[in-house]
Design a protein around this motif. Structure first.
Motif, PDB file in Angstrom:
ATOM      1  N   ALA A 129     -54.667  63.854  54.986  1.00 20.87           N
ATOM      2  CA  ALA A 129     -53.545  63.414  54.160  1.00 20.87           C
ATOM      3  C   ALA A 129     -52.417  64.434  54.187  1.00 20.87           C
ATOM      4  N   ILE A 130     -52.771  65.699  54.135  1.00 21.37           N
ATOM      5  CA  ILE A 130     -51.758  66.757  54.147  1.00 21.37           C
ATOM      6  C   ILE A 130     -51.079  66.859  55.510  1.00 21.37           C
ATOM      7  N   ALA A 131     -51.850  66.671  56.581  1.00 22.15           N
ATOM      8  CA  ALA A 131     -51.333  66.877  57.935  1.00 22.15           C
ATOM      9  C   ALA A 131     -50.772  65.610  58.569  1.00 22.15           C
ATOM     10  N   ASN A 132     -50.690  64.497  57.851  1.00 23.26           N
ATOM     11  CA  ASN A 132     -50.259  63.224  58.438  1.00 23.26           C
ATOM     12  C   ASN A 132     -48.890  63.278  59.125  1.00 23.26           C
ATOM     13  N   LEU A 169     -42.796  59.802  57.218  1.00 23.74           N
ATOM     14  CA  LEU A 169     -43.685  60.839  57.722  1.00 23.74           C
ATOM     15  C   LEU A 169     -45.131  60.610  57.308  1.00 23.74           C
ATOM     16  N   TRP A 170     -45.308  59.732  56.337  1.00 21.54           N
ATOM     17  CA  TRP A 170     -46.678  59.430  55.895  1.00 21.54           C
ATOM     18  C   TRP A 170     -47.081  57.998  56.243  1.00 21.54           C
ATOM     19  N   ARG A 171     -46.403  57.422  57.239  1.00 23.60           N
ATOM     20  CA  ARG A 171     -46.825  56.108  57.722  1.00 23.60           C
ATOM     21  C   ARG A 171     -48.223  56.224  58.316  1.00 23.60           C
ATOM     22  N   GLY A 172     -49.064  55.262  58.003  1.00 24.21           N
ATOM     23  CA  GLY A 172     -50.401  55.239  58.566  1.00 24.21           C
ATOM     24  C   GLY A 172     -51.353  56.240  57.952  1.00 24.21           C
ATOM     25  N   VAL A 173     -50.999  56.802  56.781  1.00 24.77           N
ATOM     26  CA  VAL A 173     -51.865  57.808  56.182  1.00 24.77           C
ATOM     27  C   VAL A 173     -53.214  57.220  55.798  1.00 24.77           C
ATOM     28  N   GLY A 174     -53.228  55.924  55.425  1.00 23.59           N
ATOM     29  CA  GLY A 174     -54.492  55.274  55.068  1.00 23.59           C
ATOM     30  C   GLY A 174     -55.481  55.239  56.219  1.00 23.59           C
ATOM     31  N   PRO A 175     -55.098  54.586  57.345  1.00 29.81           N
ATOM     32  CA  PRO A 175     -56.000  54.567  58.504  1.00 29.81           C
ATOM     33  C   PRO A 175     -56.311  55.958  59.048  1.00 29.81           C
TER      34      PRO A 175
END
Length: 327
Positions: A129-132, A169-175
Motif C-alpha cells: 500500500a505504501i509503495a503503490n 498514484l494509488w490506482r490499482g492499490v487494491g489488486p
C-alpha cells in the motif's frame, strides 16, 4: 545495540531486494508485455506480438533496444527500497514480537504455520500500500518501453500527478495489495519452513538458502499469477505524456476506466463519451470478463516468465539477505 539490531531486517531487506531487482528486471519486463497482450476488449493490445518469453526478449531488444528491457528500472529500485525494506523488515519484526509473546512456536518448538502466514500477510499488505505509486510508474514505463526515455521517472510522475492527481498514484492499490498478501503469505512461510526442514541436511548455508528460495518461488508463482494478470491490467492506463507514440491511447482494463470507455463497440475517451459504459466495475468483474472473453488460461498468461523471474529473484534475495545477516 538492541535498537540497532531491530533495524537490521529493514536495512538488509531493502538492500537484498534492490540487488535482486537489478538482476532480474529484464525478465519482469517480458512478463509484463506478455500479460497485457491479447485483450479482446482493448484493441491497442489485442495483437499477440510475442510467442513467449524468449521471443518477447529478442523482439524488445531488437525493435526497441536493450535499454527498453530496463524501462522502469528506477521506479522499480525505488519500489524495492520502500516495499522490500518495509515488507521483510516488518515480517521478521512481527515474527520476533509473536515469539516474545509465545504465539510463534508450539510446545515442541516448531513454528506455527498460521502465525507465519499472518505475519507475512500483514507485512505484504502494509508495504504494498505504501509503495503503490512506484509500482504504477514502473509498469507504465515498462509498457511504453523506449517511449519513456525523454520523460523519465520524474516526468512520468509529474504527468500522472498533473492529470490524475494524487489518487492516480494509488490506482490499482487494491489488486496490488491482494497480490502482495498472497505472495508474502506463501513465499515467506514456505521459505522459513523449507529452511528449517533442510537445516539437518545442509545446515544454515548457501545450499539450504538456494533450495528453500527456489521452492518458495514456485509456490508464489502458482498462487499469484492470476492476481498479477489483473493487477497489470489495472496499472496500465491512458498516459500519452509518458510515451512518444503520436496520438496512441494506451488504455487497458481497470486502470484506464476513468479515461477510456466502450462506445458502440469501439473505444473512446471519457471526455468524448461521458455517458458511455465503463469497461470494468472492479477487480472481480475484470477477472470474470477476462475468463469469459479469453478463457481461464488467460489468468495464467506469463506464468513461465513469472516463475523464471521469481526463482532467480528469490534466490538472489534470500542468499544476499542471509549473507548480510552475518554482519
Amino acid at each position: 545495540m538492541a535498537e540497532v539490531k531491530d533495524w537490521r531486517p529493514f536495512v538488509y531487506g531493502g538492500l537484498a531486494s534492490i540487488t535482486a531487482e537489478f538482476g532480474t528486471f529484464p525478465i519482469d519486463t517480458t512478463k509484463t508485455r506478455l500479460q497485457i497482450q491479447g485483450q479482446k476488449i482493448d484493441q491497442t493490445f489485442s495483437q499477440l506480438r510475442y510467442r513467449g518469453m524468449t521471443d518477447a526478449f529478442v523482439k524488445i531488444s531488437k525493435e526497441e533496444g536493450l535499454r527498453a528491457l530496463y524501462s522502469g528500472i528506477w521506479p522499480a529500485v525505488l519500489r524495492q527500497a520502500t516495499y522490500g525494506t518495509i515488507k521483510f523488515g516488518t515480517y521478521y519484526t512481527l515474527k520476533k514480537l509473536a515469539n516474545e509473546r509465545g504465539l510463534l512456536t508450539d510446545d515442541d518448538g516448531s513454528e506455527r504455520v498460521w502465525s507465519n502466514i499472518l505475519c507475512a500477510a500483514g507485512a505484504g499488505a502494509i508495504s504494498s500500500a505504501i509503495a503503490n505509486p512506484t509500482d504504477v510508474l514502473k509498469v507504465r514505463m515498462q509498457v511504453h518501453g523506449k517511449g519513456t526515455d525523454q520523460m523519465g521517472l520524474l516526468g512520468c510522475f509529474r504527468e500522472i500527478h498533473k492529470y490524475e492527481g494524487v489518487r492516480g498514484l494509488w490506482r490499482g492499490v487494491g489488486p496490488t495489495a491482494q497480490r502482495a498478501v498472497v505472495i508474502a503469505s506463501v513465499e515467506l512461510p514456505v521459505y522459513d519452513f523449507c529452511k528449517l526442514q533442510l537445516m539437518s541436511a545442509f545446515g544454515d548455508h548457501v545450499a539450504n538458502h538456494f533450495i528453500s528460495s527456489f521452492i518458495a518461488s514456485l509456490g508464489s508463482a502458482v498462487a499469484s499469477t492470476p492476481i498479477d494478470v489483473i493487477r497489470v491490467s489495472v496499472l496500465i492506463k491512458l498516459s500519452m505524456a509518458c510515451s512518444n507514440f503520436d496520438h496512441v491511447v494506451l488504455q487497458t482494463r481497470l486502470m484506464n476506466q476513468r479515461h477510456v470507455t466502450v462506445m458502440n463497440g469501439g473505444v473512446a475517451t471519457a471526455a468524448a463519451a461521458s455517458s458511455a459504459q465503463r469497461l470494468y466495475s472492479g477487480s472481480l468483474d475484470c477477472a470474470v470478463q477476462t475468463i469469459r472473453n479469453e478463457g481461464i488460461l488467460a489468468l495464467y498468461k506469463g506464468f513461465i516468465p513469472t516463475w523464471v523471474r521469481m526463482g532467480p529473484w528469490n534466490i538472489i534475495f534470500f542468499i544476499t539477505y542471509e549473507q548480510l545477516k552475518k554482519y
